[in-house]
Scaffold this motif. Structure first.
Motif, PDB file in Angstrom:
ATOM      1  N   SER A   1      -4.094   4.481  -9.874  1.00 56.39           N
ATOM      2  CA  SER A   1      -3.678   5.699 -10.570  1.00 56.39           C
ATOM      3  C   SER A   1      -4.864   6.330 -11.299  1.00 56.39           C
ATOM      4  O   SER A   1      -5.063   7.554 -11.256  1.00 56.39           O
ATOM      5  CB  SER A   1      -2.553   5.385 -11.558  1.00 56.39           C
ATOM      6  OG  SER A   1      -1.983   6.568 -12.071  1.00 56.39           O
ATOM      7  N   MET A   2      -5.665   5.493 -11.963  1.00 56.92           N
ATOM      8  CA  MET A   2      -6.841   6.007 -12.662  1.00 56.92           C
ATOM      9  C   MET A   2      -7.901   6.486 -11.663  1.00 56.92           C
ATOM     10  O   MET A   2      -8.562   7.511 -11.881  1.00 56.92           O
ATOM     11  CB  MET A   2      -7.422   4.921 -13.576  1.00 56.92           C
ATOM     12  CG  MET A   2      -6.464   4.417 -14.634  1.00 56.92           C
ATOM     13  SD  MET A   2      -5.840   5.704 -15.753  1.00 56.92           S
ATOM     14  CE  MET A   2      -7.343   6.143 -16.641  1.00 56.92           C
TER      15      MET A   2
ATOM     16  N   LEU B   1       0.832  -1.202   0.000  1.00 57.64           N
ATOM     17  CA  LEU B   1       0.000   0.000   0.000  1.00 57.64           C
ATOM     18  C   LEU B   1       0.868   1.255   0.000  1.00 57.64           C
ATOM     19  O   LEU B   1       0.654   2.176  -0.809  1.00 57.64           O
ATOM     20  CB  LEU B   1      -0.923  -0.001   1.215  1.00 57.64           C
ATOM     21  CG  LEU B   1      -1.726   1.286   1.445  1.00 57.64           C
ATOM     22  CD1 LEU B   1      -2.769   1.468   0.347  1.00 57.64           C
ATOM     23  CD2 LEU B   1      -2.388   1.276   2.819  1.00 57.64           C
ATOM     24  N   LEU B   2       1.847   1.303   0.908  1.00 54.35           N
ATOM     25  CA  LEU B   2       2.686   2.500   1.025  1.00 54.35           C
ATOM     26  C   LEU B   2       3.532   2.713  -0.225  1.00 54.35           C
ATOM     27  O   LEU B   2       3.691   3.852  -0.678  1.00 54.35           O
ATOM     28  CB  LEU B   2       3.577   2.391   2.260  1.00 54.35           C
ATOM     29  CG  LEU B   2       2.847   2.389   3.606  1.00 54.35           C
ATOM     30  CD1 LEU B   2       3.843   2.333   4.752  1.00 54.35           C
ATOM     31  CD2 LEU B   2       1.946   3.605   3.745  1.00 54.35           C
TER      32      LEU B   2
ATOM     33  N   THR C   1      -0.923  -4.160 -11.349  1.00 52.80           N
ATOM     34  CA  THR C   1      -2.306  -4.069 -11.813  1.00 52.80           C
ATOM     35  C   THR C   1      -3.119  -3.176 -10.885  1.00 52.80           C
ATOM     36  O   THR C   1      -3.844  -2.269 -11.339  1.00 52.80           O
ATOM     37  CB  THR C   1      -2.952  -5.465 -11.879  1.00 52.80           C
ATOM     38  OG1 THR C   1      -2.218  -6.290 -12.786  1.00 52.80           O
ATOM     39  CG2 THR C   1      -4.398  -5.370 -12.349  1.00 52.80           C
ATOM     40  N   ILE C   2      -2.998  -3.397  -9.578  1.00 50.92           N
ATOM     41  CA  ILE C   2      -3.741  -2.582  -8.607  1.00 50.92           C
ATOM     42  C   ILE C   2      -3.225  -1.152  -8.610  1.00 50.92           C
ATOM     43  O   ILE C   2      -4.012  -0.193  -8.521  1.00 50.92           O
ATOM     44  CB  ILE C   2      -3.642  -3.204  -7.203  1.00 50.92           C
ATOM     45  CG1 ILE C   2      -4.324  -4.569  -7.190  1.00 50.92           C
ATOM     46  CG2 ILE C   2      -4.275  -2.289  -6.161  1.00 50.92           C
ATOM     47  CD1 ILE C   2      -4.149  -5.336  -5.891  1.00 50.92           C
TER      48      ILE C   2
ATOM     49  N   LYS D   1      -5.788  -4.619   2.024  1.00 55.31           N
ATOM     50  CA  LYS D   1      -6.280  -5.992   1.941  1.00 55.31           C
ATOM     51  C   LYS D   1      -6.485  -6.397   0.479  1.00 55.31           C
ATOM     52  O   LYS D   1      -6.345  -7.570   0.121  1.00 55.31           O
ATOM     53  CB  LYS D   1      -7.579  -6.123   2.725  1.00 55.31           C
ATOM     54  CG  LYS D   1      -7.396  -5.961   4.225  1.00 55.31           C
ATOM     55  CD  LYS D   1      -8.708  -5.988   4.972  1.00 55.31           C
ATOM     56  CE  LYS D   1      -9.330  -7.360   4.971  1.00 55.31           C
ATOM     57  NZ  LYS D   1     -10.547  -7.403   5.806  1.00 55.31           N
ATOM     58  N   PHE D   2      -6.815  -5.428  -0.364  1.00 55.77           N
ATOM     59  CA  PHE D   2      -6.986  -5.698  -1.786  1.00 55.77           C
ATOM     60  C   PHE D   2      -5.661  -6.137  -2.408  1.00 55.77           C
ATOM     61  O   PHE D   2      -5.619  -7.025  -3.268  1.00 55.77           O
ATOM     62  CB  PHE D   2      -7.533  -4.453  -2.473  1.00 55.77           C
ATOM     63  CG  PHE D   2      -8.024  -4.670  -3.874  1.00 55.77           C
ATOM     64  CD1 PHE D   2      -8.728  -5.810  -4.207  1.00 55.77           C
ATOM     65  CD2 PHE D   2      -7.790  -3.736  -4.864  1.00 55.77           C
ATOM     66  CE1 PHE D   2      -9.192  -6.018  -5.494  1.00 55.77           C
ATOM     67  CE2 PHE D   2      -8.246  -3.928  -6.155  1.00 55.77           C
ATOM     68  CZ  PHE D   2      -8.953  -5.078  -6.464  1.00 55.77           C
TER      69      PHE D   2
END
Length: 440
Positions: free
Chosen positions: A374-375, A10-11, A368-369, A355-356
């Protein structure tokens, strides 16, 4: 360890995206001769920084964000001391409105470009995963009420579209095919070959309800892939590799059968007969949540195909994939505003996003995430909320059209209102994440 990996992903993802977003503002500002006082990834307190020229580049202790401080601009710092003097040539407020507009759009543009580039390279490097009609026809299709209305039945095998062979199962739902006059499927039903015509008004009926768009799907045998920690499935004894044989004495072969049964058993306890990876059968008592789930990821027994793309082919494909994220966001917001979807279930904060990413480090999944985020970041920043880029864009567009800017006092007050709204949203997102952690 899983929690550390989630947090690290995440970070890292947010630091990359926030850093690039703020860099977009910085580059645009410097191109137009504006003085950028600070560029920070993360919010204060400052961990360390270095001054290069007129700009201090720093890293903040709170990593969920960042900012640039441009001279003569009313921003989240609410530093209005400069506004009491005459505008200096290097200040934001001294520049033409169209230049200020480009500066405010700079971060959004960079995030869009970043998302597109990530998806292009993902397509180029890893190709496109899809289910071929040959693979789907091993088990046939299942259909909802709309599919049944046009003459399809669960268990059918689709052989041709308009008399032509095809490879991609998704072509079955292609609007270009559904809009053609006299379209039809050729299917195998219990060993007999028959044609099923598409009604002329089918595309209109398909649009009446979004659920109708999945009027035909593949049937897929499955086993349990991974079980969410402390979920109902976890507490009930379901394990990775288990095959679910029955639920409340109803035999299970395909995942849609399992989902349909659970949706009817919401907020109740069901009896499952499962076969472990060692072949041993077990009886389990498993609670079903209010949304008809138990908390595990299924592993499909269908084998996907992979199509490889040249770099030239990956450019349009990756671009479409990137903008499809925005389409999903628009549809999701539309459903939330209509009250069709609960905001508490649909919105996630940093904990939900972590968690995703998941508890294992998978670089393909990470990028991918990150491309999706970003979008999403570009989309969220374009919302017309004061304190977001979109709020500044609204005010600058008004100035360009009307020929006069809003007053400094109005901009300052709007910025304060926007900050309060964003703070409330952050509190809601964090609180909602924490609430979800304690839900079955």
């Amino acid at each position: 360890m899983e929690g550390l990996i989630m947090t690290a992903q995440l970070l890292l993802g947010l630091s990359i995206l926030v850093g690039l977003h703020e860099l977009g503002h910085l580059i645009a500002a410097k191109v137009f001769g504006m003085r950028v006082e600070k560029y920070s990834i993360g919010f204060p307190p400052k961990l360390f920084g270095v001054k290069i020229g007129e700009t201090e580049y720093s890293l903040g202790a709170l990593p969920l964000g960042g900012f640039v401080k441009i001279s003569g601009m009313i921003d989240e710092s609410l530093d209005t001391a400069q506004l009491k003097t005459e505008p200096k040539p290097w200040e934001f407020r001294a520049k033409p409105a169209w230049q200020r507009l480009i500066v405010m759009l700079g971060g959004i543009i960079v995030n869009v470009i970043t998302g597109i580039v990530i998806f292009i390279f993902l397509v180029y490097l890893f190709g496109d995963r899809y289910y071929s009609i040959k693979e789907v026809n091993k088990y046939g299709i299942y259909v909802n009420e709309l599919g049944e209305e046009i003459g399809l039945k669960t268990g059918d095998k689709i052989l041709k579209i308009n008399g032509h062979d095809f490879e991609y199962f998704n072509d079955v739902r292609n609007p270009n095919f559904l809009l053609e006059s006299g379209s039809y499927y050729t299917i195998d039903r219990d060993g007999k070959t028959i044609d099923v015509s598409i009604p002329a008004d089918f595309i209109e009926r398909l649009s009446d309800n979004e659920n109708n768009r999945d009027f035909v799907h593949w049937r897929e045998p499955f086993v349990v892939d991974s079980v969410l920690d402390n979920s109902a499935a976890d507490r009930g004894g379901l394990r990775s590799g288990d095959k679910i044989l029955s639920v409340d004495n109803q035999n299970i072969e395909y995942f849609h059968e399992f989902s349909d049964i659970l949706s009817q058993k919401a907020n109740s306890t069901v009896n499952m007969v499962v076969k472990g990876s060692n072949g041993e059968e077990r009886n389990l008592e498993v609670d079903v949540t209010e949304d008809g789930t138990v908390g595990f990821y299924p592993k499909s027994m269908l084998e996907p195909s992979i199509r490889q793309y040249s770099f030239a082919e990956a450019i349009p494909k990756g671009t479409v994939d990137a903008f499809s994220v925005i389409t999903v966001q628009l549809k999701a917001f539309n459903k939330i505003f209509k009250g069709e979807v609960s905001a508490t279930k649909s919105l996630s904060g940093p904990i939900g996003i972590a968690k995703f990413f998941g508890g294992t480090w998978d670089w393909v999944k990470f990028w991918t995430i990150t491309g999706m985020l970003s979008m999403v970041l570009a989309f969220m920043n374009l919302l017309p909320i004061p304190a977001l880029d979109g709020g500044h864009v609204v005010f600058l567009t008004y100035e360009i059209i009307s020929g006069r800017p809003p007053s400094d006092s109005f901009l300052e007050a709007s910025q304060k209102v926007g900050m309060v709204l964003l703070l409330c949203l952050m509190v809601f997102a964090f609180g909602n994440d924490i609430y979800k952690l304690f839900q079955p």
